[in-house]
Design a protein around this motif. Structure first.
Motif, mmCIF file in Angstrom:
data_model
loop_
_atom_site.group_PDB
_atom_site.id
_atom_site.type_symbol
_atom_site.label_atom_id
_atom_site.label_comp_id
_atom_site.label_asym_id
_atom_site.label_seq_id
_atom_site.Cartn_x
_atom_site.Cartn_y
_atom_site.Cartn_z
ATOM 1 N N TYR A 1 0.833 -1.212 0.000
ATOM 2 C CA TYR A 1 0.000 0.000 0.000
ATOM 3 C C TYR A 1 0.866 1.260 0.000
ATOM 4 C CZ TYR A 1 0.978 1.026 4.919
ATOM 5 O OH TYR A 1 1.607 1.370 6.073
ATOM 6 N N HIS B 1 0.690 10.771 -2.405
ATOM 7 C CA HIS B 1 1.207 10.789 -1.043
ATOM 8 C C HIS B 1 2.460 9.914 -0.971
ATOM 9 C CE1 HIS B 1 1.478 11.384 3.197
ATOM 10 N NE2 HIS B 1 1.734 10.100 3.309
ATOM 11 N N THR C 1 2.482 6.904 -3.823
ATOM 12 C CA THR C 1 1.096 6.410 -3.893
ATOM 13 C C THR C 1 0.197 7.497 -4.465
ATOM 14 O OG1 THR C 1 0.409 7.196 -1.705
ATOM 15 C CG2 THR C 1 1.493 5.054 -1.782
ATOM 16 N N ARG C 2 -0.925 7.063 -4.985
ATOM 17 C CA ARG C 2 -1.942 7.991 -5.490
ATOM 18 C C ARG C 2 -3.283 7.513 -4.964
ATOM 19 N NH1 ARG C 2 -0.149 12.371 -8.820
ATOM 20 N NH2 ARG C 2 1.536 11.670 -10.139
ATOM 21 N N ASN C 3 -4.161 8.445 -4.589
ATOM 22 C CA ASN C 3 -5.508 8.027 -4.172
ATOM 23 C C ASN C 3 -6.464 8.077 -5.372
ATOM 24 O OD1 ASN C 3 -6.174 10.665 -4.563
ATOM 25 N ND2 ASN C 3 -6.328 11.174 -2.384
ATOM 26 N N ASP C 4 -7.737 7.855 -5.137
ATOM 27 C CA ASP C 4 -8.707 7.818 -6.245
ATOM 28 C C ASP C 4 -8.762 9.129 -7.016
ATOM 29 O OD1 ASP C 4 -9.220 5.266 -5.605
ATOM 30 O OD2 ASP C 4 -11.075 5.674 -4.485
ATOM 31 N N ASN C 5 -8.467 10.212 -6.339
ATOM 32 C CA ASN C 5 -8.451 11.517 -7.032
ATOM 33 C C ASN C 5 -7.084 11.817 -7.637
ATOM 34 O OD1 ASN C 5 -11.092 12.004 -6.258
ATOM 35 N ND2 ASN C 5 -10.393 12.771 -4.250
ATOM 36 N N TRP C 6 -6.253 10.785 -7.657
ATOM 37 C CA TRP C 6 -4.901 10.889 -8.232
ATOM 38 C C TRP C 6 -4.025 11.887 -7.470
ATOM 39 C CZ3 TRP C 6 -3.289 6.951 -10.656
ATOM 40 C CH2 TRP C 6 -2.104 6.996 -11.410
ATOM 41 N N GLU C 7 -4.352 12.069 -6.176
ATOM 42 C CA GLU C 7 -3.490 12.907 -5.345
ATOM 43 C C GLU C 7 -2.360 12.044 -4.824
ATOM 44 O OE1 GLU C 7 -7.150 15.736 -3.845
ATOM 45 O OE2 GLU C 7 -6.580 13.938 -2.711
#
Ligand code: FRU
Length: 487
Positions: free
Chosen positions: A99, A133, A125-131
């Protein structure tokens, strides 16, 4: 071909063998495969990572996207060598499969501790909004070469005041404490580096920002590196967002260093405002150094740049690493010399000696060679070398004695690359004697000027039969003494 997000983030493990085989076949048919540089079997190579000496061997990893010539899901690929010249492909070292590195095992470094090699890298990493981290992760390699990844990252949070452009930890030891420098972007969109310390490489404490005199110097600093050499402190980094300034900062992004007194680890102050570019050529970025067992400081860079198309893309691969260079300090400046082990590559030798006046003389042939050429100006205005030449095709490195500039011209080098950033690179250098030391591979050149005062590193994409090596002097005479080895 359009590379969609899905294609860029496809995992190698999810692709069938036949597809991988087809990707590699295209690579093998490429006329620009290198002979003595580290290059990927297929896909895209970028930064050198984890450069270290451990268990009797040098280890050099690199950023790798296996499935095509684009920046996608990055793996760490592992190569090793006993002599820094002959490298063995070991295989994938770090897969982005947790993760904390789901969108890439990004750049980082290595250090030996308790008989193991600790690899500290950035999990992207990227979240669903492509942000984005980023996490900073410690993986551990044992003497058998087995790598274990942790359950959770060593540094999970970006400290207050910085954006998620926070990556590329370079670790070193001072006394009984480990330090890591990390490339960062402040919330006000300026680049900087921050420092952490640790006693065991597992628990890390944020120390603060590295205080330099370069407060507004680009929008992001990538791939920082700190080391001490001959009593000096040297901080190397790759700033993004510098504007071209005369002969300087001509590439899309830069790599360079500041040098001064040793970093004060109590105040985190490194006081020196002068940024020196490490390389004056077209294709050089994100270098990393290590310390050799006999105490040499050795640097390897990425022989390429991001966000530029290269002619090998059509053959499903891109980029290679530079040859290793030994660093020394002279008069407040780093000198970079090809490591002496490279002599092992030398095969047949030829020699040329002549005074040349207003003409171009064909002296040797070769497509993969080392050339040392010492030139003394008599009354010539411009003199130098044309190589990988045939007819009008040629790459030129020359000295303009009136302007006192070294010039590398790849306008006629063959298939164009990165033309939007110009076809010439130059820098000032005074002197009546000029020494060019070239390492030319099938699609690259590294030119060491005056024993490492300047280096010009570039890809070139000439025709396979462009093999002439010529010397010339315009507007008067210059004398040449050259030694050339097939490699
Ligand atoms: C530099 C860089 C690093 C990053 C890596 C990703 O070229 O952008 O900052 O860790 O490449 O491949």
């Amino acid at each position: 071909m359009e590379w969609t997000k899905e294609m860029r983030y496809r995992r190698l493990e999810d692709v069938d063998d036949d597809t991988v085989k087809k990707i590699r076949e295209r690579v093998l048919n490429c006329k620009w495969r290198q002979k003595f540089h580290i290059q990927p079997q297929a896909g895209l190579l970028n930064d050198p990572n984890g450069f270290s000496f451990f268990n009797g061997e040098y280890h050099l990893f690199y950023q790798w996207f296996p499935l095509g010539p684009v920046h996608g899901l990055k793996y760490w690929y592992h190569t090793k060598s006993k002599d820094l010249v002959h490298w063995e492909n070991v295989g994938i070292a770090i897969k982005p499969d947790k993760y904390y590195d789901s969108h890439g095992a990004y750049s980082g470094s290595a250090i030996e501790y308790r008989d193991q090699l600790f690899l500290m890298y950035t999990g992207n990493t990227r979240n669903d909004n492509w942000e984005r981290h980023p996490y900073q992760v410690i993986a551990v390699m044992n003497k058998q070469g087995e790598i274990t990844k942790p359950l959770s990252p060593a540094i999970a949070k970006v400290p207050e005041g910085y954006t998620d452009h926070f990556r590329d930890p370079k670790v070193w030891k001072s006394g009984d404490t480990f330090f890591a420098v990390i490339g960062a972007q402040r919330k006000n969109k300026t680049g900087c580096a921050v420092l952490y310390c640790s006693k065991n490489l597992t628990e890390w404490t944020f120390l603060g920002e590295l205080k330099t005199d370069l407060d507004h110097f680009g929008y992001m600093w990538e791939c920082p590196d700190y080391f001490e050499l001959d009593g000096n402190g040297v901080f190397v980094f790759s700033p993004q967002g510098l504007k071209p300034d005369g002969d300087h900062y001509q590439n899309i992004y830069q790599s360079g260093y500041i040098i001064g007194d040793k970093l004060d680890l109590d105040t985190l102050t490194f006081s020196d405002g002068h940024f020196h570019e490490l390389d004056r050529g077209f294709d050089f970025y994100a270098p990393q150094t290590t310390y050799s067992p006999e105490g040499r400081r050795i640097l390897v860079g990425w022989l390429g740049l991001p966000e530029i198309a290269y002619p090998t893309d059509q053959n499903n691969w891109a980029h290679c690493l530079t040859l290793p260079r030994e660093l020394t300090v002279e008069n407040g400046k780093l000198l970079q010399k090809p490591i002496q082990e490279l002599k092992k590559l030398r095969k047949e030798k030829s020699v040329f000696e002549a005074t040349i006046a207003n003409e171009t003389v064909k002296a040797f042939t070769g497509t993969s060679f080392e050339l040392i050429c010492e030139m003394a100006v008599d009354d010539s205005d411009i003199f130098g070398i044309e190589f990988r030449a045939k007819g009008d095709e040629k790459t030129i490195v020359k000295y303009d004695a009136k302007k006192k500039k070294i010039i590398l011209d790849r306008m006629l080098s063959g298939q164009p690359v990165g033309e939007a950033y110009g076809t010439r690179r130059q820098c000032s250098l005074a002197g009546s004697k000029i020494k060019f030391h070239l390492f030319v591979d099938i699609s690259s050149v590294e030119i060491f000027v005056n024993d490492g005062e300047e280096v010009f590193t570039s890809r070139i994409f000439p025709k396979a039969d462009s093999n002439e090596i010529r010397f010339f002097a315009d507007g008067g005479r210059a004398s040449f003494r050259a030694e050339k080895w097939e490699l």
